[in-house]
Design a protein around this motif. Sequence first.
Motif, PDB file in Angstrom:
ATOM      1  N   THR A 148      30.794  29.295  34.378  1.00 34.63           N
ATOM      2  CA  THR A 148      31.694  28.571  35.399  1.00 34.63           C
ATOM      3  C   THR A 148      32.628  29.342  35.864  1.00 34.63           C
ATOM      4  O   THR A 148      33.509  28.925  36.759  1.00 34.63           O
ATOM      5  N   VAL A 149      32.777  30.713  35.632  1.00 32.18           N
ATOM      6  CA  VAL A 149      33.886  31.621  35.972  1.00 32.18           C
ATOM      7  C   VAL A 149      33.887  31.686  37.592  1.00 32.18           C
ATOM      8  O   VAL A 149      32.645  31.534  38.012  1.00 32.18           O
ATOM      9  N   THR A 150      34.929  32.342  38.193  1.00 24.27           N
ATOM     10  CA  THR A 150      34.738  32.360  39.652  1.00 24.27           C
ATOM     11  C   THR A 150      35.558  33.687  39.887  1.00 24.27           C
ATOM     12  O   THR A 150      36.195  34.261  39.025  1.00 24.27           O
ATOM     13  N   ASN A 151      35.782  34.265  41.082  1.00 28.09           N
ATOM     14  CA  ASN A 151      36.268  35.217  41.455  1.00 28.09           C
ATOM     15  C   ASN A 151      37.795  34.965  41.870  1.00 28.09           C
ATOM     16  O   ASN A 151      38.018  34.881  43.108  1.00 28.09           O
ATOM     17  N   THR A 152      38.688  35.107  41.296  1.00 27.98           N
ATOM     18  CA  THR A 152      40.136  34.667  41.379  1.00 27.98           C
ATOM     19  C   THR A 152      41.336  35.673  40.806  1.00 27.98           C
ATOM     20  O   THR A 152      42.300  35.465  40.724  1.00 27.98           O
ATOM     21  N   GLY A 153      40.481  36.921  40.669  1.00 26.31           N
ATOM     22  CA  GLY A 153      41.386  37.995  40.263  1.00 26.31           C
ATOM     23  C   GLY A 153      42.370  38.810  41.092  1.00 26.31           C
ATOM     24  O   GLY A 153      43.158  39.461  40.542  1.00 26.31           O
ATOM     25  N   VAL A 154      42.438  38.339  42.324  1.00 29.46           N
ATOM     26  CA  VAL A 154      43.181  39.062  43.198  1.00 29.46           C
ATOM     27  C   VAL A 154      43.906  37.947  44.010  1.00 29.46           C
ATOM     28  O   VAL A 154      43.494  37.302  44.856  1.00 29.46           O
ATOM     29  N   PRO A 155      45.366  37.815  43.911  1.00 26.78           N
ATOM     30  CA  PRO A 155      45.943  36.777  44.450  1.00 26.78           C
ATOM     31  C   PRO A 155      45.885  36.773  46.190  1.00 26.78           C
ATOM     32  O   PRO A 155      45.993  35.866  46.474  1.00 26.78           O
ATOM     33  N   ARG A 156      45.763  37.897  46.804  1.00 30.10           N
ATOM     34  CA  ARG A 156      45.836  37.955  47.904  1.00 30.10           C
ATOM     35  C   ARG A 156      44.535  37.325  48.574  1.00 30.10           C
ATOM     36  O   ARG A 156      44.579  36.965  49.816  1.00 30.10           O
ATOM     37  N   TYR A 157      43.471  37.252  47.877  1.00 32.87           N
ATOM     38  CA  TYR A 157      42.255  36.525  48.431  1.00 32.87           C
ATOM     39  C   TYR A 157      42.160  34.957  47.990  1.00 32.87           C
ATOM     40  O   TYR A 157      41.325  34.321  48.351  1.00 32.87           O
ATOM     41  N   THR A 158      43.214  34.442  47.657  1.00 32.94           N
ATOM     42  CA  THR A 158      43.423  32.906  47.322  1.00 32.94           C
ATOM     43  C   THR A 158      43.220  32.326  48.641  1.00 32.94           C
ATOM     44  O   THR A 158      43.578  32.741  49.691  1.00 32.94           O
ATOM     45  N   GLY A 159      42.179  31.274  48.663  1.00 35.20           N
ATOM     46  CA  GLY A 159      41.895  30.672  49.639  1.00 35.20           C
ATOM     47  C   GLY A 159      40.765  30.960  50.227  1.00 35.20           C
ATOM     48  O   GLY A 159      40.091  30.313  51.004  1.00 35.20           O
ATOM     49  N   LEU A 160      40.103  31.954  49.961  1.00 38.91           N
ATOM     50  CA  LEU A 160      38.851  32.638  50.149  1.00 38.91           C
ATOM     51  C   LEU A 160      37.909  32.112  49.498  1.00 38.91           C
ATOM     52  O   LEU A 160      37.936  31.681  48.111  1.00 38.91           O
TER      53      LEU A 160
END
Length: 806
Positions: free
Chosen positions: A179-191
Amino acid sequence: MESEARSSRANARPPMPDPWTLRWTGAGPAEVGLREALCAVGNGYLVTRGAAPEAVADGVHYPGTYLAGCYDRADSVVGGRTFTHEDLVNCPNWLPVTFRPAGGAWFTGPPAEQELELDLRRGVLTRRALCVDAAGRRTRLVQRRLASLALPHLAALETVLTPENWSGRLEVRSALDGTVTNTGVPRYTGLTARHLRPRGQGAEQDGTLWLEVSTGAGRRIALAARHRLRGADGPAGVGRTGATRAGWTAQTFALDAAAGLPVTLDKAVAVHTSHDPATGDPLDAARRLAADAGDFDELLAGHALRWAQLWQRFGTDADFPGLGPLHLDLFHLLQTFSEHSADLDVGVPARGLHGEAYRGHVFWDELFVLRVLDLRFPELSRAVLRYRHRRLDAARQAARAEGRRGASYPWQSGSDGREESPLVHLNPLSGRWVPDHSHLQRHVGLAVAYNVWQYYRATGDRDFLAQAGAETLLEIARYWASAAEYVPARGHWSIRGVLGPDEYHDAYPWADGPGLDDNAYTNVLASWVLARAADALAALPAHRRGELTERLALDAAELDRWQQLGRHLHVPFHDGVISQFDGYQRLAELDWDGYRRRYPDLRRLDRILEAEGDTANRYRVSKQADTLMLWYLFPAGEVRDLLRRLGHRADHELMRRTTSYYLRRTVHGSTLSSVVHAWVLTRCDRRASWRHFRDALTADLCDAQGGTTREGVHLGAMAGAVDLLQRCYTGLDLREDALGLDPHLPSALPGLAMDLCYRGERGLRLSVDRRTATITLAPDRREPVRVRLHGVLSTVRPGESRTFTL
């Protein structure tokens, strides 16, 4: 600027008690992301970050497992516009293991005490911790993990739990989490961050777990885990309870535990995908491999043997206190790209397989990486170059889209060779999404051509040149001949609308559109590539030369035009130095003193200026080395020859003047900048060169870029630092006729020695100290080696050792 950057890094204390061990004590949240990236374990097929097995992505911790070449494409909406981006996928988390005394809460961290230890020699991460629950029950935890270098589809985690002050029922839960997602870079939040779709999962009565997911593009990823539980006296009788939900599966083991007696859970996990060579059904393959997996110590024995063999290839004997960081840099390079990567058709991601920065894309960093591999493991270099050759048609399509001929390689590459550079990027200081013109860094294709030729020089691999290398180089040369425009007023050819390596300048402040004209680095390197085109053809067997020229419709007239054009590309100068690009002298000088007073860190000066409503395009400032890259790629004498070929007078002081000019205006906003400056300064300021070398060597260990390492290591800088020892300080220069030597050891480096692979054969040892250089050839080498030192050619034969006085 230089002293400011060095002083900020001097406060970092590298956690390396010996040259083969990376160690952290404690669990401070500010260091967690850095620690997880640097404690990653991998084998070229997969890399897993050093996150705790009980951790989840929570803004502090970030578990991540990345498979080489596993990308997925998704759409995101930014400012009302839809953008498509391709990400290196955060694949299912195989690590989850937690425990509890019966009736207590599952352990989720942080522990009361913790120490992490990464054994670089064997590729094993060990965690020692003390866990105390709400009832005061103390449990000692020791975990070892590895990603097998012997069996690349296998990873293993051993967990040893020892109750200290309690006895009773112990429950241990192991899971696979898709269930993991790609959220490791704060700058990409919202994408868009979700790339995995559940296909099935299960928990079997024998303790086996299995999980299958697929990416949006349809790649199936399957994991299977086998478990063995034992107490202090051997295999333990346990109760098992399975639990599943979409994308997640777990097995809970329950047994009686006693104070002071260890309980061990041995978890081996197999990973396969539908893209793996020689794999039919990935789930079936994973389940069979997991079922046959030996216990942790058995897996460790084969894994450690393979690491020992790798270190024999890549070992460097040097007498200086930086051997630990050197081993760390090599360790992460070899985890990202190994023999297990060679058949996967993957490139070298700029940030390794350690995080999601730059979305896991491939840039030009292989320019720095391949120089290490060429002389240690050339088969890996060839695999990287084949990745580029397989995407030659995509590069041809890109050139046609520009209205040009030949091949134009993308600045950011991923799965299929199309341009993956974003059209906008977020400035965290201003909160604004600003246009991104980095795709105009066409010099990436020049780097590919350079890599082809340097590989051929190092190996003499005519088969590769005939099959793939020459075609790649020729099509890149054709592109630059097509891109050049004749300017009658100057009597020269110009290349317009590009960006150089600097990256801060993407437009003229007086122009309406992006791009710069006659970037000096680009033009000189284009001239060099045009000249190498003829050399590449001449090196081919006659029949292959005929086939290739016929297939490419390449005739003598076009080749002659390339040579003429290559002698008349414009290279701008001002104030006795090479201009970074045409018009550079019209830019304003920045108020350096004022900005230093207002901002303690200027490495992201472009973001600072944008947040102020200004732009770096207005000033003589540089993120990293640009023009100076010429002296990184070529010896000073060859740079002078290249400039004279282009019609410019180039005296012996040009390098010193140009270096001094740009060094004062460079903020080193990229870790690659330290590599290049260390290289260039070797010939004019060895003390400064050594400072930059140390900065490059410890860039990730000390998190020199202020928090970026947590998003992925800087692989180009890691390899570049190794190459500074391998080629720069030894003066190692690979020519067609001989191996050149011109050592310039800094005072802090009394000597070094290394084993190299040259012209397709191992068994060459190079040793250098302040007075001598020694070449030793193994008796079983087939061919002698010609050595050029101070213009004198000598021959060393198999079984001989020759010492040259410097």
